[in-house]
Structures are given as C-alpha cells and as structure tokens.
Design a protein around this motif. Sequence first.
Motif, PDB file in Angstrom:
ATOM      1  N   MET A   1      52.950  26.060  71.420  1.00  0.00           N
ATOM      2  CA  MET A   1      53.442  27.408  71.653  1.00  0.00           C
ATOM      3  C   MET A   1      54.824  27.332  72.305  1.00  0.00           C
ATOM      4  SD  MET A   1      51.696  30.556  73.698  1.00  0.00           S
ATOM      5  CE  MET A   1      52.297  30.253  75.319  1.00  0.00           C
ATOM      6  N   ILE A   2      55.650  28.306  71.994  1.00  0.00           N
ATOM      7  CA  ILE A   2      57.006  28.382  72.556  1.00  0.00           C
ATOM      8  C   ILE A   2      57.059  29.555  73.529  1.00  0.00           C
ATOM      9  CG2 ILE A   2      59.440  28.782  72.032  1.00  0.00           C
ATOM     10  CD1 ILE A   2      58.848  27.564  69.244  1.00  0.00           C
ATOM     11  N   ASP A   3      57.506  29.304  74.731  1.00  0.00           N
ATOM     12  CA  ASP A   3      57.686  30.349  75.737  1.00  0.00           C
ATOM     13  C   ASP A   3      58.939  31.146  75.357  1.00  0.00           C
ATOM     14  OD1 ASP A   3      58.249  31.946  77.937  1.00  0.00           O
ATOM     15  OD2 ASP A   3      57.909  30.358  79.413  1.00  0.00           O
ATOM     16  N   LEU A   4      58.745  32.337  74.804  1.00  0.00           N
ATOM     17  CA  LEU A   4      59.873  33.128  74.306  1.00  0.00           C
ATOM     18  C   LEU A   4      60.801  33.620  75.402  1.00  0.00           C
ATOM     19  CD1 LEU A   4      58.133  35.118  71.438  1.00  0.00           C
ATOM     20  CD2 LEU A   4      59.559  33.069  71.280  1.00  0.00           C
ATOM     21  N   SER A   5      60.332  33.636  76.646  1.00  0.00           N
ATOM     22  CA  SER A   5      61.221  34.053  77.734  1.00  0.00           C
ATOM     23  C   SER A   5      62.331  33.026  77.953  1.00  0.00           C
ATOM     24  CB  SER A   5      60.428  34.250  79.028  1.00  0.00           C
ATOM     25  OG  SER A   5      59.949  33.009  79.528  1.00  0.00           O
ATOM     26  N   LYS A   6      62.173  31.833  77.409  1.00  0.00           N
ATOM     27  CA  LYS A   6      63.176  30.769  77.558  1.00  0.00           C
ATOM     28  C   LYS A   6      63.961  30.529  76.264  1.00  0.00           C
ATOM     29  CE  LYS A   6      60.495  28.620  81.137  1.00  0.00           C
ATOM     30  NZ  LYS A   6      59.482  27.652  81.440  1.00  0.00           N
ATOM     31  N   ALA A   7      63.742  31.345  75.262  1.00  0.00           N
ATOM     32  CA  ALA A   7      64.442  31.170  73.985  1.00  0.00           C
ATOM     33  C   ALA A   7      65.930  31.450  74.153  1.00  0.00           C
ATOM     34  CB  ALA A   7      63.845  32.091  72.921  1.00  0.00           C
ATOM     35  N   PRO A   8      66.794  30.560  73.646  1.00  0.00           N
ATOM     36  CA  PRO A   8      68.244  30.749  73.798  1.00  0.00           C
ATOM     37  C   PRO A   8      68.821  31.701  72.756  1.00  0.00           C
ATOM     38  CG  PRO A   8      67.795  28.712  72.636  1.00  0.00           C
ATOM     39  CD  PRO A   8      66.446  29.312  72.994  1.00  0.00           C
ATOM     40  N   GLY A   9      70.024  32.196  73.052  1.00  0.00           N
ATOM     41  CA  GLY A   9      70.848  32.801  72.030  1.00  0.00           C
ATOM     42  C   GLY A   9      70.715  34.272  71.739  1.00  0.00           C
ATOM     43  N   GLU A  10      70.267  35.093  72.696  1.00  0.00           N
ATOM     44  CA  GLU A  10      70.140  36.520  72.392  1.00  0.00           C
ATOM     45  C   GLU A  10      71.442  37.102  71.867  1.00  0.00           C
ATOM     46  OE1 GLU A  10      69.418  40.762  74.696  1.00  0.00           O
ATOM     47  OE2 GLU A  10      68.775  38.921  75.654  1.00  0.00           O
ATOM     48  N   ARG A  11      72.555  36.680  72.418  1.00  0.00           N
ATOM     49  CA  ARG A  11      73.862  37.212  72.006  1.00  0.00           C
ATOM     50  C   ARG A  11      74.719  36.148  71.317  1.00  0.00           C
ATOM     51  NH1 ARG A  11      75.564  41.094  77.061  1.00  0.00           N
ATOM     52  NH2 ARG A  11      73.677  42.358  77.010  1.00  0.00           N
ATOM     53  N   ALA A  12      74.103  35.120  70.808  1.00  0.00           N
ATOM     54  CA  ALA A  12      74.833  33.988  70.239  1.00  0.00           C
ATOM     55  C   ALA A  12      75.722  34.373  69.059  1.00  0.00           C
ATOM     56  CB  ALA A  12      73.850  32.900  69.811  1.00  0.00           C
ATOM     57  N   ALA A  13      75.373  35.373  68.303  1.00  0.00           N
ATOM     58  CA  ALA A  13      76.114  35.717  67.084  1.00  0.00           C
ATOM     59  C   ALA A  13      77.117  36.852  67.281  1.00  0.00           C
ATOM     60  CB  ALA A  13      75.122  36.104  65.983  1.00  0.00           C
TER      61      ALA A  13
END
Length: 183
Positions: A1-13
């Motif tokens: 499982m991936i902890d989505l609170s730690k997912a990078p890149g919300e504003r990456a694009a």
Amino acid sequence: MIDLSKAPGERAAWDRPAWVVYLWGICELLFVTNPWQISSGIRVRVLRAFGAEIGNGVVFRPRTRVKFPWKLHIGDRSWIGEGVWFHNQDHIYVGHDVVISQETFLTTGSHAHRRDMALITRPIRIEDGAWLTSRCTVLGGAHVGRSSLATPMCLVAGLVPANVIISGPTAQVIGHRFPSTTA
C-alpha cells in the motif's frame, strides 16, 4: 500500500506561478467551460492570452476544459467539439484540420502506481486530418497518424498509423479511412 499523504508532485505540472493557474481557472470557467453558446472566437482569444498556440479558423465549442493552456498547440481549421477535455499536464499537439468530437478526454498524466504515486506525464500528438469521434479517451504518449479516425468510445494509446480506422478498447485497426492515393 502507498501512503497517499506522502505522494509527491501535487503541483509538479503547473509550470506557472500559482496566481496564473488560479486566474486561468476563473477565466476557463467564465469563457471556455461555460455552456452558453458564446463565440468560439472569444474562447480562442482567452486561451491564447494564457499561452495556448491556436491556429486560424479553429472552432472551439462550449463546455470544453483545458488544464493548462500554455501546453496546448492546435493547428489551423481544427474543430474542438462540445465537452472535450484537455487534461494536459504535458503538451498536447493537434495538427491542422483535426476534428476532436464531443466528450473526448485527452490526458497526458498518470502516476507511478508501484512506487510513490508521483506524477508521470507524456505528450500527445495528433497529426493533420485525424478525427477522434465522440467520447474517445486518448492517453499520454499517444501519437495519432495523419488522417486516421478513432470510432466512438475508442481507447487511444501508443502509435496509431496514418490513414487507418481504429475501434474499441484496444484500438484495433478495422480498415483504412481513405484510398491510399488520397491520404
């Protein structure tokens, strides 16, 4: 499982300051996504003001969405149907005389689903004379060849050769659009 609170890149694009992205959101709502039958020319002018490269004679119907206009490139005389969504976190290149019909969804982004859900983007290229009929889905990395046609609800991924008709969720080639001498 991936902890989505730690997912990078919300504003990456984004590629622009936050205030530009938010201002675009307001203008998109008022002039582009707006369902009223206001002028296609107004939509095109607003998109160009935010960096879209749009050729002459382009028709841009109501209820369209464009994530980042500065990553949208459309050639002359192309038609963008009602409800088309350019979810372009990467560049989308649309040639001359292209038809993108109603409710078609073009998305350049996905996620590193086995690693950390980081944003992954790949551009889309649609060559001159192609026609994406209603409710197609076009994925990042797709390259649609000159004068090709995708039938309704087709899933378009990878390379589509020139002058073919594709159909279904596997974009199976079912024929040629024009005799080979006129493609």
